[in-house]
Each structure stands twice: as structure tokens, then as C-alpha cells.
Design a protein around this motif. Structure first.
Motif, PDB file in Angstrom:
ATOM      1  N   LYS A   1       8.409   8.589  -6.339  1.00  0.00           N
ATOM      2  CA  LYS A   1       9.711   7.977  -6.072  1.00  0.00           C
ATOM      3  C   LYS A   1       9.603   6.704  -5.235  1.00  0.00           C
ATOM      4  O   LYS A   1      10.609   6.094  -4.881  1.00  0.00           O
ATOM      5  N   TYR A   2       8.364   6.299  -4.928  1.00  0.00           N
ATOM      6  CA  TYR A   2       8.188   5.117  -4.077  1.00  0.00           C
ATOM      7  C   TYR A   2       8.866   3.878  -4.677  1.00  0.00           C
ATOM      8  O   TYR A   2       9.642   3.188  -4.008  1.00  0.00           O
TER       9      TYR A   2
ATOM     10  N   GLU B   1       8.299   3.271   9.597  1.00  0.00           N
ATOM     11  CA  GLU B   1       7.346   3.150   8.504  1.00  0.00           C
ATOM     12  C   GLU B   1       7.450   4.396   7.633  1.00  0.00           C
ATOM     13  O   GLU B   1       7.320   5.521   8.137  1.00  0.00           O
ATOM     14  N   LEU B   2       7.699   4.216   6.356  1.00  0.00           N
ATOM     15  CA  LEU B   2       7.917   5.315   5.424  1.00  0.00           C
ATOM     16  C   LEU B   2       6.762   5.362   4.426  1.00  0.00           C
ATOM     17  O   LEU B   2       6.370   4.331   3.880  1.00  0.00           O
ATOM     18  N   TYR B   3       6.235   6.565   4.180  1.00  0.00           N
ATOM     19  CA  TYR B   3       5.116   6.688   3.244  1.00  0.00           C
ATOM     20  C   TYR B   3       5.096   8.093   2.655  1.00  0.00           C
ATOM     21  O   TYR B   3       5.943   8.942   2.982  1.00  0.00           O
ATOM     22  N   HIS B   4       4.142   8.335   1.752  1.00  0.00           N
ATOM     23  CA  HIS B   4       4.046   9.607   1.031  1.00  0.00           C
ATOM     24  C   HIS B   4       5.340   9.909   0.270  1.00  0.00           C
ATOM     25  O   HIS B   4       5.834  11.034   0.275  1.00  0.00           O
ATOM     26  N   LEU B   5       5.883   8.873  -0.398  1.00  0.00           N
ATOM     27  CA  LEU B   5       7.068   9.072  -1.228  1.00  0.00           C
ATOM     28  C   LEU B   5       6.712   9.516  -2.637  1.00  0.00           C
ATOM     29  O   LEU B   5       7.590   9.847  -3.422  1.00  0.00           O
ATOM     30  N   GLY B   6       5.430   9.519  -2.963  1.00  0.00           N
ATOM     31  CA  GLY B   6       5.010   9.954  -4.286  1.00  0.00           C
ATOM     32  C   GLY B   6       5.543   9.058  -5.384  1.00  0.00           C
ATOM     33  O   GLY B   6       5.655   7.840  -5.235  1.00  0.00           O
TER      34      GLY B   6
ATOM     35  N   GLU C   1       0.822  -1.207   0.000  1.00  0.00           N
ATOM     36  CA  GLU C   1       0.000   0.000   0.000  1.00  0.00           C
ATOM     37  C   GLU C   1       0.863   1.267   0.000  1.00  0.00           C
ATOM     38  O   GLU C   1       0.593   2.241   0.705  1.00  0.00           O
ATOM     39  N   HIS C   2       1.938   1.226  -0.789  1.00  0.00           N
ATOM     40  CA  HIS C   2       2.849   2.350  -0.954  1.00  0.00           C
ATOM     41  C   HIS C   2       3.487   2.798   0.372  1.00  0.00           C
ATOM     42  O   HIS C   2       3.750   3.981   0.585  1.00  0.00           O
ATOM     43  N   ARG C   3       3.724   1.832   1.227  1.00  0.00           N
ATOM     44  CA  ARG C   3       4.456   2.074   2.473  1.00  0.00           C
ATOM     45  C   ARG C   3       5.585   1.061   2.586  1.00  0.00           C
ATOM     46  O   ARG C   3       5.425  -0.100   2.201  1.00  0.00           O
TER      47      ARG C   3
END
Length: 335
Positions: A86-87, A79-84, A65-67
Motif C-alpha cells: 500500500k506504499y 517517518e512512516l515505513y513498512h506500508l507493504g 526507499e519506501h519511507r
């Protein structure tokens, strides 16, 4: 890649992160700039304490889920997210660089004959099927390296591959331990991969035959081929297995121990070992003349496996003992 204390930056991006420490501390929804280098991941919040995580201390990477969730040695998690947009690049580069460090730390590096081959990989073991997904394949001198986009690298020595089957542009590698590696979607690399893999397997067999022919010059070609299957890439072969190929072969191999200076150690330990279970291995050294030789002797009554190795009478050597089982047991040890 690394020059002195300088590290090569692989990717810069902005993101948000949640962090959980080892004592219950937490940071949630923190905006930060992230820098991924060849050695570490740095998270730099605005006017906050920066966090630095060496890639070697990241014990696990999971995503969905893009995390991206990182488990850190010692009990921390990020936990890393909202990379747009560049994910995908972030996840791919992070895994690839961790894999490169693992290859170095696990001494998996050797001469690469071909790299950058993309494939979809499935690894089947007695525990079930593991979908490795998209992977990079590297054909090295003595092993196939599989580097998944998600997951840790795996090494498959050619000497453990029993057979290779190809059908409908798919390749299956059958490992003597019962595992199977299935490769598909190789695209335009399919033919060149098959050709080079076959060439490398043949080279390994020919090298083993060449060395055995020097060790046992009077042995027939059929005997040399049979023994080479057991001793490819310096693998230790048991006397009972070699005797099935030829009862005269073992004596030739034992005499080689005199030339490297470990015959006395072998003769002493042989008094306490099961003679049919004793094994010897030879490997041609890459950087020097001569062979690297070692033997294994199961000392059943002592619940131990003795190992000695040498590359010559003037080389350093030592005898190592390994426990066979958690409790002593009698009978012939299977190894």
C-alpha cells in the motif's frame, strides 16, 4: 466529501513509524494502524496514544526507499515505513488530498473544462530545472492547474502564456516571466489536450476583445486586438503600453471610471503619480452584469502603489496602498 463532523476515509493500512516531538521526545519503531481521511492522518498504536495530524498542518512530504517523511507545522516530524504493497497508494493519495485542500485554501478552484489528464512535467525557471514528475493536468476556464504526484499544485493563468510550441508529441508553454513548462507523455490525451488548450486561449482573447470593443466602440479591429493582448483576463495595462497601440484608447478607458464611481479617487491620486505608469484593468463579472474595474497608480515620491477597485457606484470599495521598495527611491517605477 465532508458532512458535518464526519470525514471520508480514503485509505486504511498498517505501518510502523518514528515520531520526533518539539521538545526532544521520540517514539521509534511503533506499530500502528493508519487511517488517511480527507482532512487528516491518524496513527493508532496498540494501547498507545493516538496521533492525529491535520493535512493542512503537514508542511512538507518527502519519500524515498519506501519511507514517507512528514514535516509538521510547529517542528514535529513523522517517518512512516513498512506500508507493504500500500506504499504507492498511500503516498499518492496523501499528496493528492493535500493538493485538493491547497486548491481550496488558495482559492484556485474554478470551472474545470477537463481533468484527469496525465503527463510528465518539467518546470524551468531562472533558478534551474525542476522535474515535477508525473502530474495531473486540469484545464480550467482561465488557467492550467498542474497537480504533481509528489509536490504542491501550480497554477498557470492563460493570460501569462506568451506562446505554445509542440513538437514530437511534447508541449512547451512559455510564460512571460521567462519560465517554461514542458509537458510530455500525454499519451492518448495529447490531441484533445492541445485542441482544448488552444480553444481556451482563443476564448480568453475573444472575451477581452469583446469587452474592449464595448469600452472603445470606435477603435479599429487592429487596435482592439493589440489592447486585448495586454488586458486578457482583466490584467492591468499601463498607459505607456496602451499608447503604443493607440493614443486614443486611454481616454475611453478613463471615462469608464465614471460609470463605476471611482473617477474622483482616480483624479485625486493621479496628481501624485507618474501618468505614463498608471494602469487600468477591466474584467467581466461572472455572476452579475457589468464590469469589475480597478486601477494602479505608482506614487513614486511616497514609495507606494495605490490600488482602487469597484464593480459599480453602489458597490463597496476602498483604496489600498502597497510599499514599492524597502527604501524610497526616485525615478520611474517599473511594474
Amino acid at each position: 466529501m465532508v458532512k458535518g463532523s464526519q470525514h471520508q476515509t480514503l485509505l486504511d493500512c498498517s505501518l510502523e513509524f518514528n515520531w520526533r516531538g518539539t521538545c526532544g521526545e521520540e517514539l521509534t519503531a511503533v506499530e500502528a494502524a493508519a487511517r488517511l481521511s480527507d482532512e487528516k492522518l491518524e496513527l493508532m498504536p496498540r494501547f498507545g496514544d493516538a496521533l492525529s495530524f491535520p493535512l493542512r498542518q503537514i508542511s512538507d512530504v518527502s519519500e524515498g526507499e519506501h519511507r514517507v517523511v512528514l514535516s509538521i507545522e510547529g517542528g514535529e516530524s513523522v517517518e512512516l515505513y513498512h506500508l507493504g504493497y500500500k506504499y504507492s497508494d498511500f503516498h499518492r493519495i496523501l499528496n493528492r488530498q493535500r493538493n485538493e485542500l491547497m486548491l481550496a485554501d488558495l482559492l484556485m478552484y474554478e470551472s474545470v473544462r477537463r481533468a484527469g489528464i496525465g503527463a510528465d512535467c518539467t518546470y524551468i525557471t531562472s533558478a534551474g530545472k525542476s522535474e515535477l514528475g508525473n502530474c495531473e493536468l486540469r484545464l480550467c476556464d482561465t488557467a492550467l492547474l498542474v497537480l504533481p504526484d509528489s509536490g504542491e499544485p501550480r497554477r498557470f493563468p492563460y493570460s501569462f502564456i506568451e506562446r505554445v510550441e509542440e513538437h514530437d508529441y511534447k508541449v512547451s508553454l512559455f510564460i512571460e516571466t521567462g519560465e517554461v513548462l514542458k509537458l510530455s507523455r500525454l499519451g492518448r490525451d495529447y490531441d484533445s489536450f492541445i485542441q482544448l488548450l488552444s480553444q481556451l486561449l482563443n476564448e480568453l482573447s475573444l472575451k477581452a476583445q469583446e469587452l474592449l470593443r464595448e469600452l472603445a466602440p470606435n477603435a479599429s479591429p487592429a487596435v482592439i486586438r493589440g489592447a486585448a493582448r495586454l488586458m486578457r483576463e482583466g490584467r492591468v495595462a499601463r498607459r505607456c503600453d496602451l499608447d503604443e497601440v493607440s493614443p486614443d484608447l486611454w481616454g475611453n478607458l478613463e471615462r469608464r471610471l465614471d460609470l463605476v464611481g471611482i473617477r474622483d479617487e482616480y483624479s485625486f491620486l493621479l496628481q501624485y503619480a507618474n501618468r505614463q505608469q498608471v494602469g487600468i484593468g477591466f474584467k467581466r463579472q461572472l455572476q452579475a452584469e457589468g464590469e469589475y474595474v480597478w486601477f494602479l497608480l505608482p506614487l513614486v515620491d511616497s514609495n507606494a502603489l495605490a490600488m482602487e477597485a469597484s464593480s459599480g457606484p453602489d458597490s463597496g470599495r476602498a483604496t489600498y496602498f502597497f510599499r514599492i521598495a524597502s527604501r524610497p527611491r526616485s525615478g520611474i517605477v517599473q511594474w
